[in-house]
Design a protein around this motif. Structure first.
Motif, mmCIF file in Angstrom:
data_model
loop_
_atom_site.group_PDB
_atom_site.id
_atom_site.type_symbol
_atom_site.label_atom_id
_atom_site.label_comp_id
_atom_site.label_asym_id
_atom_site.label_seq_id
_atom_site.Cartn_x
_atom_site.Cartn_y
_atom_site.Cartn_z
ATOM 1 N N THR A 91 0.846 -1.176 0.095
ATOM 2 C CA THR A 91 -0.118 0.181 -0.336
ATOM 3 C C THR A 91 1.092 0.930 0.065
ATOM 4 O O THR A 91 0.149 2.081 -1.096
ATOM 5 C CB THR A 91 -1.060 0.087 1.659
ATOM 6 O OG1 THR A 91 -1.777 -1.704 1.252
ATOM 7 C CG2 THR A 91 -1.752 1.308 1.029
ATOM 8 N N ILE A 92 1.955 1.256 0.881
ATOM 9 C CA ILE A 92 2.827 2.833 0.594
ATOM 10 C C ILE A 92 3.300 2.472 -0.543
ATOM 11 O O ILE A 92 3.523 3.144 -1.380
ATOM 12 C CB ILE A 92 4.081 2.218 1.788
ATOM 13 C CG1 ILE A 92 3.823 1.832 3.489
ATOM 14 C CG2 ILE A 92 5.212 2.900 2.020
ATOM 15 C CD1 ILE A 92 2.557 3.368 3.749
ATOM 16 N N ARG A 93 3.956 1.644 -1.238
ATOM 17 C CA ARG A 93 4.456 1.507 -2.266
ATOM 18 C C ARG A 93 3.721 1.582 -3.149
ATOM 19 O O ARG A 93 3.975 3.237 -4.411
ATOM 20 C CB ARG A 93 5.434 0.028 -2.741
ATOM 21 C CG ARG A 93 6.295 0.183 -4.254
ATOM 22 C CD ARG A 93 6.385 -1.311 -4.608
ATOM 23 N NE ARG A 93 4.765 -1.304 -5.185
ATOM 24 C CZ ARG A 93 4.652 -1.406 -6.406
ATOM 25 N NH1 ARG A 93 5.244 -0.481 -7.343
ATOM 26 N NH2 ARG A 93 2.989 -1.778 -7.117
ATOM 27 N N ALA A 94 2.738 1.253 -3.547
ATOM 28 C CA ALA A 94 1.666 2.241 -4.307
ATOM 29 C C ALA A 94 1.116 3.605 -4.502
ATOM 30 O O ALA A 94 1.259 4.460 -5.612
ATOM 31 C CB ALA A 94 0.380 1.144 -4.243
ATOM 32 N N THR A 95 0.515 4.091 -2.668
ATOM 33 C CA THR A 95 0.647 5.252 -3.584
ATOM 34 C C THR A 95 2.238 6.491 -3.583
ATOM 35 O O THR A 95 2.070 6.848 -4.261
ATOM 36 C CB THR A 95 0.575 5.421 -1.230
ATOM 37 O OG1 THR A 95 -0.472 5.179 -0.782
ATOM 38 C CG2 THR A 95 0.734 7.133 -1.235
ATOM 39 N N LEU A 96 3.316 5.528 -3.371
ATOM 40 C CA LEU A 96 4.162 6.627 -3.431
ATOM 41 C C LEU A 96 4.007 6.582 -5.452
ATOM 42 O O LEU A 96 4.605 7.244 -5.925
ATOM 43 C CB LEU A 96 5.743 6.383 -3.259
ATOM 44 C CG LEU A 96 5.299 5.931 -1.590
ATOM 45 C CD1 LEU A 96 7.446 5.232 -1.606
ATOM 46 C CD2 LEU A 96 6.002 7.286 -1.315
ATOM 47 N N LYS A 97 3.972 5.401 -5.530
ATOM 48 C CA LYS A 97 4.085 4.977 -7.079
ATOM 49 C C LYS A 97 3.121 5.771 -7.994
ATOM 50 O O LYS A 97 3.187 6.504 -8.835
ATOM 51 C CB LYS A 97 4.021 3.851 -7.564
ATOM 52 C CG LYS A 97 4.238 3.721 -8.998
ATOM 53 C CD LYS A 97 3.595 2.028 -9.713
ATOM 54 C CE LYS A 97 3.939 1.959 -10.921
ATOM 55 N NZ LYS A 97 4.131 0.391 -11.233
ATOM 56 N N LYS A 98 2.208 5.729 -7.236
ATOM 57 C CA LYS A 98 1.011 6.941 -7.418
ATOM 58 C C LYS A 98 1.378 8.303 -8.162
ATOM 59 O O LYS A 98 0.940 8.970 -8.676
ATOM 60 C CB LYS A 98 -0.496 6.394 -7.187
ATOM 61 C CG LYS A 98 -0.972 7.678 -7.586
ATOM 62 C CD LYS A 98 -2.352 7.953 -6.497
ATOM 63 C CE LYS A 98 -3.454 8.786 -6.433
ATOM 64 N NZ LYS A 98 -4.616 7.995 -5.251
ATOM 65 N N GLN A 99 2.210 9.344 -7.512
ATOM 66 C CA GLN A 99 2.243 9.670 -7.289
ATOM 67 C C GLN A 99 3.876 10.193 -8.282
ATOM 68 O O GLN A 99 4.561 11.720 -8.526
ATOM 69 C CB GLN A 99 2.622 10.412 -5.775
ATOM 70 C CG GLN A 99 0.955 11.145 -4.770
ATOM 71 C CD GLN A 99 0.828 12.182 -5.644
ATOM 72 O OE1 GLN A 99 0.841 12.693 -5.914
ATOM 73 N NE2 GLN A 99 -0.650 10.919 -6.036
ATOM 74 N N GLY A 100 4.591 8.614 -8.354
ATOM 75 C CA GLY A 100 5.981 9.358 -9.375
ATOM 76 C C GLY A 100 6.825 9.205 -8.464
ATOM 77 O O GLY A 100 8.207 9.636 -9.204
ATOM 78 N N LEU A 101 6.781 8.924 -6.944
ATOM 79 C CA LEU A 101 7.765 8.603 -6.414
ATOM 80 C C LEU A 101 8.794 7.668 -6.166
ATOM 81 O O LEU A 101 7.957 6.869 -6.192
ATOM 82 C CB LEU A 101 7.293 9.468 -5.073
ATOM 83 C CG LEU A 101 6.936 10.903 -4.960
ATOM 84 C CD1 LEU A 101 6.535 11.735 -3.340
ATOM 85 C CD2 LEU A 101 8.277 11.492 -4.806
ATOM 86 N N SER A 102 9.911 7.031 -5.996
ATOM 87 C CA SER A 102 11.165 6.260 -6.139
ATOM 88 C C SER A 102 11.329 7.438 -4.838
ATOM 89 O O SER A 102 12.215 7.830 -4.571
ATOM 90 C CB SER A 102 11.558 6.428 -6.760
ATOM 91 O OG SER A 102 12.601 5.438 -6.721
ATOM 92 N N LEU A 103 12.296 6.012 -4.007
ATOM 93 C CA LEU A 103 12.537 5.568 -2.896
ATOM 94 C C LEU A 103 13.813 5.305 -3.218
ATOM 95 O O LEU A 103 15.192 5.278 -2.602
ATOM 96 C CB LEU A 103 12.470 4.907 -1.499
ATOM 97 C CG LEU A 103 11.055 5.353 -1.071
ATOM 98 C CD1 LEU A 103 10.746 4.360 0.258
ATOM 99 C CD2 LEU A 103 11.395 6.584 -0.744
ATOM 100 N N THR A 104 14.681 4.832 -4.812
ATOM 101 C CA THR A 104 16.232 4.811 -4.499
ATOM 102 C C THR A 104 16.658 5.924 -5.410
ATOM 103 O O THR A 104 16.466 7.051 -5.619
ATOM 104 C CB THR A 104 15.672 3.751 -6.121
ATOM 105 O OG1 THR A 104 15.062 4.558 -6.678
ATOM 106 C CG2 THR A 104 15.616 2.811 -5.193
#
Length: 85
Positions: A72-85
């Protein structure tokens, strides 16, 4: 007259309908904003960057959500085009 093969396949693979609608997402606009703000903030001491696991734990610790999965956290970040890398 025979039934076309595509009709027979479609009837064999038909998905069952739900008795109840799917559970609504726990991610509201406010929750999403808080998760994104957290991901954009400085990571905790001893860590060079945020990870999905770290964010998930911190979201629960801060009572942003009572419980939440990493996906859920990953999908939320992806939805906004954010990546943690």
């Amino acid at each position: 007259m025979s039934v076309p093969i595509s009709a027979r396949i479609c009837s064999a693979v038909r998905l069952p309908t739900r008795a109840e609608p799917a559970r609504p997402s726990p991610i509201t606009g406010e929750v999403e904003a808080r998760i994104i703000a957290l991901a954009c903030s400085e990571p905790p001491k001893r860590y060079a960057r945020w990870t999905i696991r770290l964010l998930t734990r911190r979201v629960i610790e801060l009572n942003i959500l009572e419980s939440v999965g990493r996906e859920t956290i990953r999908a939320t970040l992806k939805k906004q085009g954010l990546s943690l890398t």
